[in-house]
Design an enzyme around this catalytic site. Sequence first.
Site, PDB file in Angstrom:
ATOM      1  N   LYS A  40      51.671  27.384 -13.919  1.00 19.25           N
ATOM      2  CA  LYS A  40      53.548  27.348 -13.603  1.00 19.25           C
ATOM      3  C   LYS A  40      54.232  26.097 -13.367  1.00 19.25           C
ATOM      4  O   LYS A  40      53.811  24.935 -14.017  1.00 19.25           O
ATOM      5  CB  LYS A  40      53.171  27.791 -11.805  1.00 19.25           C
ATOM      6  CG  LYS A  40      51.840  26.276 -11.193  1.00 19.25           C
ATOM      7  CD  LYS A  40      51.385  27.162 -10.146  1.00 19.25           C
ATOM      8  CE  LYS A  40      51.181  25.605  -9.541  1.00 19.25           C
ATOM      9  NZ  LYS A  40      50.241  26.209  -8.027  1.00 19.25           N
ATOM     10  N   ARG A 140      50.904  30.650   4.605  1.00 17.53           N
ATOM     11  CA  ARG A 140      51.867  29.956   3.901  1.00 17.53           C
ATOM     12  C   ARG A 140      52.317  31.515   3.478  1.00 17.53           C
ATOM     13  O   ARG A 140      52.976  31.961   2.830  1.00 17.53           O
ATOM     14  CB  ARG A 140      50.971  29.420   2.246  1.00 17.53           C
ATOM     15  CG  ARG A 140      52.221  29.124   1.386  1.00 17.53           C
ATOM     16  CD  ARG A 140      52.056  27.747   0.202  1.00 17.53           C
ATOM     17  NE  ARG A 140      51.073  28.083   0.010  1.00 17.53           N
ATOM     18  CZ  ARG A 140      50.498  27.397  -1.412  1.00 17.53           C
ATOM     19  NH1 ARG A 140      51.188  26.462  -1.733  1.00 17.53           N
ATOM     20  NH2 ARG A 140      50.046  27.738  -1.988  1.00 17.53           N
ATOM     21  N   TYR A 263      70.959  -2.076  -7.386  1.00 18.71           N
ATOM     22  CA  TYR A 263      72.208  -1.905  -5.895  1.00 18.71           C
ATOM     23  C   TYR A 263      71.440  -2.289  -4.377  1.00 18.71           C
ATOM     24  O   TYR A 263      69.729  -2.601  -4.538  1.00 18.71           O
ATOM     25  CB  TYR A 263      71.722  -0.272  -5.871  1.00 18.71           C
ATOM     26  CG  TYR A 263      72.145   0.155  -6.749  1.00 18.71           C
ATOM     27  CD1 TYR A 263      73.329   0.408  -7.370  1.00 18.71           C
ATOM     28  CD2 TYR A 263      72.063   0.973  -8.061  1.00 18.71           C
ATOM     29  CE1 TYR A 263      74.261   1.161  -8.335  1.00 18.71           C
ATOM     30  CE2 TYR A 263      72.620   1.772  -9.298  1.00 18.71           C
ATOM     31  CZ  TYR A 263      74.117   1.379  -9.229  1.00 18.71           C
ATOM     32  OH  TYR A 263      74.353   2.177 -10.069  1.00 18.71           O
ATOM     33  N   MET A 311      68.641   5.528 -11.183  1.00 15.49           N
ATOM     34  CA  MET A 311      68.511   6.660 -12.454  1.00 15.49           C
ATOM     35  C   MET A 311      68.576   6.362 -13.968  1.00 15.49           C
ATOM     36  O   MET A 311      68.005   7.375 -13.880  1.00 15.49           O
ATOM     37  CB  MET A 311      70.627   6.837 -12.045  1.00 15.49           C
ATOM     38  CG  MET A 311      70.212   8.897 -12.828  1.00 15.49           C
ATOM     39  SD  MET A 311      71.894   9.360 -13.715  1.00 15.49           S
ATOM     40  CE  MET A 311      72.524  10.282 -11.774  1.00 15.49           C
TER      41      MET A 311
END
Length: 370
Positions: A40, A140, A263, A311
């Site tokens: 998956k 779940r 940053y 990023m």
Amino acid sequence: MSDGASSLLRLTIDLEAVAQNHLSLQKKVGRGVDVAPAVKADAYGLGLAPIAKTLYQNNARHFYVTHPAEGAALRALLPDPNVHIYMLHGMIDGGAEDALHHRLTPVLNGFSDVEEWAGAAKRLGKKLPVVLHLDTGMNRLGLGAGEVEKLSRNSDLLSALDLRYVMSHLACADLPDHPKNKEQLEKFKAARARLNLPSPASFANSGGIFLGADYHFDQVRPGAALYGIHFTEHGKGTMRPVVSLAARILQIRTIDNKESLGYGATYSVARPSKIATVSVGYADGYLRALSGRGHLFVKGIKCQVLGRVSMDCIMIDVTDMPETPKVGDWAEIMGPHQTADDVAAAAGTIGYEILTALGARAERYYKGQE
Ligand SMILES: *Cc1c(COP(=O)(O)O)cnc(C)c1O
């Protein structure tokens, strides 16, 4: 793929290691038990096509995906009628014809799914293949105890279906001593007995395999162990790492005492420093949570990530390296010196999240592919 000359970020996936891990798991569970890889989420971010083909070449014939679209993609890759593809999230909008067309088997996660598929089977005049998921404590997906009772009183529903496996999923498989493992095992056995189901059973994920033969039944569903992540003690050292990630140094800067980095100016150097800016960031799956916490290895030397992860790049401290690295040198993010699990630990998460977060921007090299 280029020859890597201008590449800035390189993800290497060792298909031979995947094949070896599959073989090790098959040896562990014995020949009577099917190893059904979980592929998956693009095979945990490693690439569905190369991973599934490698596993197929190593005799895997049962595969688990999550979404119907993943199932259809896998069927196109592996048209062999002996390949069985199970969809963990079933098909919530019906779609029995679609499933038949692609030869996909839904996992039925609730009583209403069973009703729906039994109805479709009657309509189509065919016993449709399904996997029945019994919830034993995850809360779940899967039929809960009440639904199991209801199903036991409506056994004609199941006789309309071709029940391939009855399955359940462990909540604490990575914690071998957790009492919940045995509890779930007993609940699973009781629910199977209650439904009087002779069908084969599937219970263990990677962690479950290492809990021992009681947990293996007829089919196991490993993902993590195949891809070399195994943050649990009991699986340690038995699986080969599969993933390495390296990025290139873009610049080396000399920074004065007390200057801040990046940053938010969250980090100020306490001494005159040499800082390397490296071409990997959170857009590449280098989680922002690794700000000030992660490490990279440059020529085998551990260098701390300083300031925030941005990023597209990060900054690492190379002040103490005996020889200052050069622009274009590679820095190891995952590889011989640290695994995906180590990076995960530094980020406060698990290897699964690290692998599935690896973005599409890295250049990919598949080692050992035919
Ligand atoms: C993802 C998943 C697996 C595989 O789990 P790993 O821990 O990666 O081995 C098995 N079963 C189910 C139901 C899953 O959702």
